[in-house]
Design an enzyme around this catalytic site. Structure first.
Site, mmCIF file in Angstrom:
data_model
loop_
_atom_site.group_PDB
_atom_site.id
_atom_site.type_symbol
_atom_site.label_atom_id
_atom_site.label_comp_id
_atom_site.label_asym_id
_atom_site.label_seq_id
_atom_site.Cartn_x
_atom_site.Cartn_y
_atom_site.Cartn_z
ATOM 1 N N TYR A 192 -13.029 -13.997 2.010
ATOM 2 C CA TYR A 192 -12.003 -12.991 2.243
ATOM 3 C C TYR A 192 -11.585 -12.986 3.720
ATOM 4 O O TYR A 192 -12.433 -12.965 4.609
ATOM 5 C CB TYR A 192 -12.522 -11.601 1.847
ATOM 6 C CG TYR A 192 -11.562 -10.500 2.209
ATOM 7 C CD1 TYR A 192 -10.403 -10.306 1.464
ATOM 8 C CD2 TYR A 192 -11.781 -9.693 3.317
ATOM 9 C CE1 TYR A 192 -9.496 -9.329 1.815
ATOM 10 C CE2 TYR A 192 -10.871 -8.708 3.681
ATOM 11 C CZ TYR A 192 -9.731 -8.530 2.919
ATOM 12 O OH TYR A 192 -8.825 -7.562 3.278
ATOM 13 N N LYS B 129 0.811 -1.218 0.000
ATOM 14 C CA LYS B 129 0.000 0.000 0.000
ATOM 15 C C LYS B 129 0.846 1.271 0.000
ATOM 16 O O LYS B 129 0.427 2.287 -0.526
ATOM 17 C CB LYS B 129 -0.976 -0.001 1.181
ATOM 18 C CG LYS B 129 -1.974 -1.160 1.190
ATOM 19 C CD LYS B 129 -2.675 -1.336 -0.133
ATOM 20 C CE LYS B 129 -3.658 -2.475 -0.233
ATOM 21 N NZ LYS B 129 -3.255 -3.791 0.243
ATOM 22 N N TYR C 263 -3.635 -12.548 1.950
ATOM 23 C CA TYR C 263 -3.274 -12.247 0.561
ATOM 24 C C TYR C 263 -2.165 -13.165 0.026
ATOM 25 O O TYR C 263 -2.408 -14.035 -0.790
ATOM 26 C CB TYR C 263 -2.814 -10.784 0.435
ATOM 27 C CG TYR C 263 -3.857 -9.774 0.812
ATOM 28 C CD1 TYR C 263 -4.816 -9.367 -0.113
ATOM 29 C CD2 TYR C 263 -3.894 -9.200 2.079
ATOM 30 C CE1 TYR C 263 -5.781 -8.428 0.211
ATOM 31 C CE2 TYR C 263 -4.853 -8.265 2.421
ATOM 32 C CZ TYR C 263 -5.794 -7.879 1.489
ATOM 33 O OH TYR C 263 -6.742 -6.952 1.818
HETATM 34 C C1 LIG Z 1 -4.010 -4.979 -0.107
HETATM 35 C C2 LIG Z 1 -3.072 -6.108 -0.177
HETATM 36 C C3 LIG Z 1 -2.940 -6.880 -1.350
HETATM 37 C C4 LIG Z 1 -3.794 -6.670 -2.570
HETATM 38 O O1 LIG Z 1 -3.481 -5.532 -3.295
HETATM 39 P P1 LIG Z 1 -4.620 -4.766 -4.086
HETATM 40 O O2 LIG Z 1 -3.934 -3.665 -4.726
HETATM 41 O O3 LIG Z 1 -5.629 -4.341 -3.046
HETATM 42 O O4 LIG Z 1 -5.263 -5.722 -5.029
HETATM 43 C C5 LIG Z 1 -2.012 -7.902 -1.369
HETATM 44 N N1 LIG Z 1 -1.264 -8.181 -0.277
HETATM 45 C C6 LIG Z 1 -1.373 -7.484 0.873
HETATM 46 C C7 LIG Z 1 -0.544 -7.883 2.010
HETATM 47 C C8 LIG Z 1 -2.275 -6.432 0.958
HETATM 48 O O5 LIG Z 1 -2.384 -5.745 2.108
#
Ligand SMILES: *Cc1c(COP(=O)(O)O)cnc(C)c1O
Length: 326
Positions: A257, A44, A283
């Site tokens: 999710y 992010k 993720y």
């Molecule tokens: C938010 C996030 C993602 C996904 O990225 P997006 O841009 O939201 O698709 C992947 N890994 C982690 C650890 C995240 O926090």
């Protein structure tokens, strides 16, 4: 090119997963975007360097964003904002009184103003709720900037557009050409940015493979197209990537999710023991689990050079500790 802040540790390291590569017959490298920082770690911050730059340009002193209760994005936004002397208001989704741990705990330690809303409100009204908060905050004499979920909009996607330029430099240094870039897809901004960067810096030669951790592949191809469309105004020239040229592999959302199946957590433990690298349950753990399953199925070519982006999320593992078996 759109200007940005410099908040993260770049370039992030690229390292090979030696044992897993040997066992699978595919050369798997990790790009350690989990090491972009500590409070501001993860993918992010690449996006926020652009989003918060825009906020400051617009004279804003308050950041408002949203996410799940264990949102990595919300934590990174709060940490970055507070570091820059801004206020951070986080609209987080939880249907119960949340346990004070992981990212939520850090949000509180950092001093973010956390507003908890129900999953129904989150799904149906989060944009409206953030606007209401902005109106209240502005009425108090502040100026707030709203960052959408995951900073996955046109400006945020520039973070991974420029990450592709960074990867191009690293390919030269390392003497490696990656055939494929792999990442988890949660709100689409990372994936959209990678696709744009691939078009701009590699003539679209790399395969950009995403593993969605919520919704489905069709949803994210469409969403990525929209984000790329929105990004055009920040680019020096137009970049088009069509849904049919996107590769998002569905089938690894599991039971939902941020919810983990035992096999996913076992996989995280197994890879941690093998390589000393910890993937997160929401993720990267799901995406990596998906990728290893697809490699077994023959979806990836033997000898392929794959760069998996470790997008971070380590703090999220703490809220799952009771589900791990030792
Ligand atoms: C938010 C996030 C993602 C996904 O990225 P997006 O841009 O939201 O698709 C992947 N890994 C982690 C650890 C995240 O926090």
């Amino acid at each position: 090119m759109q200007k940005k802040l410099n908040l993260a540790n770049f370039p992030t390291k690229i390292e090979k997963l030696e044992k897993i590569s040997k066992d699978s017959g595919v050369n798997i490298y990790l790009k350690r975007d989990d090491q972009t920082g500590s409070e501001i770690s993860g993918n992010k911050i690449r996006k926020l360097e652009y989003s918060i730059y825009e906020a400051i340009e617009n004279g804003c002193d308050t950041l408002i964003t949203c996410g799940g209760i264990q949102s990595n994005h919300a934590r990174a936004t709060a940490a970055a904002g507070i570091k820059l002397g801004m206020r951070a208001i986080l609209v987080l989704r939880s249907d119960e009184t949340p346990e004070l741990e992981g990212n939520y705990f850090l949000d509180k330690v950092i001093g973010a103003d956390v507003r908890i809303i129900s999953s129904d409100d989150y799904r149906e009204r989060r944009a409206e709720i953030m606007k209401e908060i902005k109106a209240e905050s502005d009425a108090e004499g502040h100026k707030a900037y709203i960052i959408p979920e995951g900073a996955s909009n046109g400006i945020g996607s520039l973070g991974y557009y420029s990450a592709m330029e960074e990867i191009k430099e690293q390919e030269k240094e390392l003497g490696i050409k990656f055939d494929r870039i792999v990442a988890a897809v949660g709100s689409g901004g990372t994936y959209a940015g990678l696709c744009m960067g691939n078009a701009e810096f590699f003539n679209g030669e790399k395969k950009i493979t995403g593993f969605n951790v919520c919704d489905d592949a069709e949803f994210f191809k469409k969403r990525s197209e929209e984000i790329i469309e929105e990004a055009q105004k920040y680019l020096d020239k137009s970049i088009v990537v069509k849904a049919e040229d996107m590769d998002i592999i569905d089938g690894y959302v599991g039971i939902g999710y941020a919810q983990s199946r035992p096999e996913e957590l076992e996989f995280i433990q197994k890879t941690a023991k093998k390589e000393g690298v910890i993937f997160d349950p929401v993720y990267t753990g799901k995406a990596m689990y998906g990728m290893m399953n697809e490699i077994e199925k023959g979806t990836f070519a033997k000898g392929e050079n794959v760069l998996f982006i470790h997008t971070g999320g380590l703090f999220g593992i703490f809220s799952k500790r009771d589900q791990f078996k030792f």
